[in-house]
Design an enzyme around this catalytic site. Structure first.
Site, PDB file in Angstrom:
ATOM      1  N   LYS A  88       0.827  -1.214   0.000  1.00 25.15           N
ATOM      2  CA  LYS A  88       0.000   0.000   0.000  1.00 25.15           C
ATOM      3  C   LYS A  88       0.862   1.265   0.000  1.00 25.15           C
ATOM      4  O   LYS A  88       0.462   2.297  -0.527  1.00 25.15           O
ATOM      5  CB  LYS A  88      -0.940  -0.001   1.205  1.00 25.15           C
ATOM      6  CG  LYS A  88      -1.946  -1.165   1.222  1.00 25.15           C
ATOM      7  CD  LYS A  88      -3.093  -0.950   0.268  1.00 25.15           C
ATOM      8  CE  LYS A  88      -4.040  -2.148   0.274  1.00 25.15           C
ATOM      9  NZ  LYS A  88      -5.061  -2.062  -0.779  1.00 25.15           N
ATOM     10  N   GLU A 119     -10.002   5.926   2.678  1.00 26.96           N
ATOM     11  CA  GLU A 119     -10.862   4.894   3.254  1.00 26.96           C
ATOM     12  C   GLU A 119      -9.959   3.760   3.693  1.00 26.96           C
ATOM     13  O   GLU A 119      -8.862   3.588   3.149  1.00 26.96           O
ATOM     14  CB  GLU A 119     -11.857   4.398   2.199  1.00 26.96           C
ATOM     15  CG  GLU A 119     -11.311   3.363   1.201  1.00 26.96           C
ATOM     16  CD  GLU A 119     -10.214   3.905   0.279  1.00 26.96           C
ATOM     17  OE1 GLU A 119     -10.124   5.132   0.117  1.00 26.96           O
ATOM     18  OE2 GLU A 119      -9.438   3.092  -0.272  1.00 26.96           O
ATOM     19  N   SER A 125       1.906  -9.673  -0.801  1.00 26.96           N
ATOM     20  CA  SER A 125       1.532  -8.253  -0.733  1.00 26.96           C
ATOM     21  C   SER A 125       1.797  -7.631   0.626  1.00 26.96           C
ATOM     22  O   SER A 125       1.955  -6.416   0.736  1.00 26.96           O
ATOM     23  CB  SER A 125       0.069  -8.091  -1.110  1.00 26.96           C
ATOM     24  OG  SER A 125      -0.746  -8.900  -0.284  1.00 26.96           O
TER      25      SER A 125
HETATM   26  C1  LIG Z   1      -1.529  -7.039   2.613  1.00 23.19           C
HETATM   27  C2  LIG Z   1      -2.640  -6.731   1.686  1.00 23.19           C
HETATM   28  N1  LIG Z   1      -2.728  -7.395   0.529  1.00 23.19           N
HETATM   29  C3  LIG Z   1      -3.712  -7.166  -0.336  1.00 23.19           C
HETATM   30  C4  LIG Z   1      -4.718  -6.257  -0.071  1.00 23.19           C
HETATM   31  C5  LIG Z   1      -5.821  -6.108  -1.060  1.00 23.19           C
HETATM   32  O1  LIG Z   1      -5.725  -4.953  -1.826  1.00 23.19           O
HETATM   33  P1  LIG Z   1      -5.353  -4.975  -3.358  1.00 23.19           P
HETATM   34  O2  LIG Z   1      -6.163  -6.026  -4.014  1.00 23.19           O
HETATM   35  O3  LIG Z   1      -5.689  -3.610  -3.829  1.00 23.19           O
HETATM   36  O4  LIG Z   1      -3.912  -5.261  -3.480  1.00 23.19           O
HETATM   37  C6  LIG Z   1      -4.680  -5.524   1.126  1.00 23.19           C
HETATM   38  C7  LIG Z   1      -5.719  -4.529   1.443  1.00 23.19           C
HETATM   39  O5  LIG Z   1      -5.870  -4.028   2.512  1.00 23.19           O
HETATM   40  C8  LIG Z   1      -3.611  -5.774   2.022  1.00 23.19           C
HETATM   41  O6  LIG Z   1      -3.543  -5.109   3.190  1.00 23.19           O
END
Ligand SMILES: Cc1ncc(COP(=O)(O)O)c(C=O)c1O
Lengths: 264, 406
Positions: free
Chosen positions: B102, B124, B385
């Site tokens: 993020k 948000e 992520s």
């Molecule tokens: C660690 C992590 N991975 C994935 C996501 C999902 O978001 P996005 O699909 O936009 O990557 C989030 C959302 O809060 C997150 O905190």
């Protein structure tokens, strides 16, 4: 500006002739599905409404403040759907034109042509979809036109001059002038942004220009009528309903607004 | 920019101008009230201009390097690979500052907000990761931050709420609707209408009105660009056979895929079984864009339910909807149980506790390696992520057999 190429439907003619006769237009909002909503439409017509906005509740209403959000939640919790509301409308034998207000997902869910055909079948003459701005409105406008539904467009204090002209020219029924940069809600005074927007729009079109968003009291309605062709009133009336007031009592609040407009 | 000194990390060639109308096939667009259209247009102009400006790119690259800790590592998952018989490479966004990808988007948008003369960020948040990242970037650049968060999420994610407060952000509870991420997003959009002249809406994923889906993808493509170069060094084939990422709104996946769309790699997006807009949704509009949306038979938007709070969103970015329709990306789902098992498996084999969101991508790899969908000997890039620190309480509740671990 060239003459409008699209002529309006029943709402357009009705409001246009009333405004031309010097009457300040009053369009109250009803959240369909709340207790007594159907009777309220009749009370509003009797209390001097020139048209009534019928809100079809949506789960995620991004132009609505706390009052109408809560109203939508309650209506949905009670099982209200677009289909149940449209099925009831013909039975109301409303004495004034009805304008549906809802969000784009409700329209697109059936497809704009089918949705507009259903509006027409229910005797609705106008449609407001606040999350379809002018730049996205071609498809919906076409579907409305095909069914003789007047597609009411919104303008805002932030709308740049060029687009204001296009909105003014394309909007049918009336032009919905957002009095404030914000959501629907109860506000004390007519926001300072309202007069300028109304004047700009009135210079661009002969279609009635109605101020809405936050017009709640007789005083602010009177102030709005001095600069526009009339007002849309929502949250102040919906709040009454949420607080348990019956159609006759809410109708009296509208009558007070009517009196204020007629004195203006 | 005054307080961020000159370039330390050289970038590549001059940035290309970005031409897009915000449509991805039938999806995307700008379905917001007229009042917000000028604000969106201003963000679009500012972003297009900034993205083509080498100085903006340098400033951002430097912040990504010295504040966020980029580039993040590409870690071969040695023991897991041996167990599965496939070569698994992990793109380590869990190592980025604040613990997830993020931060990549938020640093970009915070710099943009300053360039636009905005003194405040609105955001948000669901799980709180995007809120924490926004609060972080605001503190770093001397901006104020207001974060909208559903009341239910505030209860579930108390730690992240406090992190935001320590960082100086104001957290505003949202009490409408389901009191979760979708309602927080609606509330942030409502708030933006009334303060667009002084505040920038720092949206957290590849969703929302144009230009957000494009802009957030561009800010996240650093994941895919880095991984592509790292894979070229790590793999004899240069490009992995499969590229896998979890999909909530879709930003870490969009950033990852951006680096591989032009290759022959098979791209896989993994949704939460209880929040699978692409797999179970229908076309609709929500929060300013058209895409696949979970909804009932009347067009009311549904609630998503996943053990991973960051995947609890009933929509998905419009570009993903288009990539699903064209077949370029394969979207699939995994369930909560597989996800919890995947967290533990990765922890035991690689010494990495990943976020529950990221574990969706890992879980798919475990399943596909077993089923043969991933043939023996193939190579797989998995984007991790985020890190799992935020999820420890959930893991403990699951261990203790608490009925509702959400
Ligand atoms: C660690 C992590 N991975 C994935 C996501 C999902 O978001 P996005 O699909 O936009 O990557 C989030 C959302 O809060 C997150 O905190």
């Amino acid at each position: 500006m060239s003459a409008a190429t699209v002529t309006g439907g029943a709402l357009h003619r009705h409001l246009g002739s009333r405004a031309a006769a010097g009457r300040s237009l009053l369009v109250p909002y009803v959240m369909a599905g709340l207790p007594g909503w159907a009777e309220l439409v009749g009370e509003f017509a009797a209390a001097g409404a020139d048209a009534v906005e019928i809100g079809l509740p949506f789960s995620d209403p991004i132009l609505d403040g706390p009052v109408i959000c809560e109203a939508a939640e309650r209506a949905l919790a009670g099982g209200t759907t677009a289909a149940t509301v449209l099925a009831e409308l013909p039975g109301l034998a409303a004495q004034v034109p009805l304008v549906v207000m809802t969000y784009s997902n409700i329209v697109l869910h059936r497809g704009a042509p089918a949705f507009c055909a259903a509006l027409r079948a229910a005797g609705v003459s106008g449609l407001i979809v606040p999350d379809v701005p002018f730049a996205e409105a071609a498809e919906l406008g076409g579907a409305c036109g095909a069914e003789g539904i007047d597609h009411v467009l919104l303008a805002a204090p932030s709308t740049p001059p060029g687009r204001l002209g296009e909105v003014a020219q394309r909007s049918r029924g009336f032009v919905y002038a957002s009095a404030v940069m914000g959501t629907t809600g109860v506000r004390e005074h007519l926001p300072a942004t309202a007069a300028r927007l109304a004047a700009d729009l009135k210079a661009l079109t002969g279609t009635p220009v109605l101020l809405g968003l936050g017009i709640s009291s007789p005083a602010s309605a009177r102030a709005a009528a001095a600069v526009a062709d009339g007002v849309v009133v929502g949250s102040a009336l919906v709040r009454d309903v949420l607080e348990g007031r019956g159609p006759a009592e809410v109708g009296r609040r509208l009558a007070a607004l009517r009196t204020a407009l007629d004195e203006a | 920019m005054a307080t961020v000194p000159a370039l330390l990390t050289p970038t590549g060639s001059a940035p290309a101008a970005l031409a897009t109308d915000g449509r991805f096939g039938d999806y995307g667009g700008r379905f917001v009230p007229e009042a917000l259209v000028p604000a969106c247009e201003e963000v679009e102009r500012a972003f297009t201009d900034a993205w083509a400006d080498p100085r903006f790119r340098r400033d951002l690259d430097r912040l990504l390097a010295v504040h966020a800790g980029r580039p993040t590592a590409l870690t071969p998952a040695w023991r897991l690979s041996a167990e599965l018989g496939v070569t698994v490479l992990l793109k380590r966004e869990d190592l980025a500052h604040t613990g997830s990808h993020k931060i990549n988007n938020v640093l970009g948008q915070a710099l943009l907000a300053r360039r636009m003369g905005r003194g405040r960020l609105l955001a948000e948040t669901g799980a709180g990761q995007h809120g924490v990242a926004t609060a972080t970037a605001a503190a770093l650049l001397g901006l104020r931050a207001t974060v909208y968060m559903g009341e239910r999420d505030i209860e579930r994610q108390a730690l992240n709420v406090y992190r935001m407060e320590v960082l100086g952000a104001e957290v505003v509870p949202v009490r409408t609707g389901s009191r979760t991420l979708k309602d927080a997003t609606s509330e942030a959009l409502r708030a933006w209408v009334s303060c667009a002249d002084e505040a920038h809406y720092c949206l957290g994923s590849v969703m929302g009105p144009h230009p957000y889906p494009t802009m957030v993808r561009e800010f996240q493509r650093v994941i895919g660009d880095e991984a592509r170069a790292q894979c070229a060094r790590e793999l004899p084939t240069a490009v992995p056979d499969h590229v896998v990422a979890c999909v909530g709104g879709g930003s870490n996946a969009a950033g990852t895929f951006a680096g591989f769309l032009g290759t022959g790699a098979r791209l896989v997006g993994v949704e939460a079984a209880g929040g699978a807009a692409i797999t179970h949704g229908r076309p609709g509009t929500l929060h300013g864009f058209r895409s696949y949306v979970l909804q009932d038979e009347h067009g009311q938007v549904g609630e998503a339910h996943s053990v991973a709070a960051g995947l609890d969103y009933p929509g998905v970015g419009p570009e993903h909807a288009h990539l699903a329709d064209t077949g370029r990306v394969h979207y699939t789902t995994v369930g909560d149980d597989e996800v919890l098992a995947a967290v533990h498996r990765l922890a035991r084999t690689e010494g990495i506790i990943c976020a529950l969101e990221s574990a969706h991508a890992v879980a798919w790899v475990l399943r596909a390696a077993t089923s043969g969908e991933l043939p023996r000997g193939c190579t797989v890039l998995v984007t991790l992520s985020g890190r799992g620190d935020k999820d420890i309480a959930t893991l403990m509740a699951a261990r203790d057999g608490a009925g509702d671990v959400r």
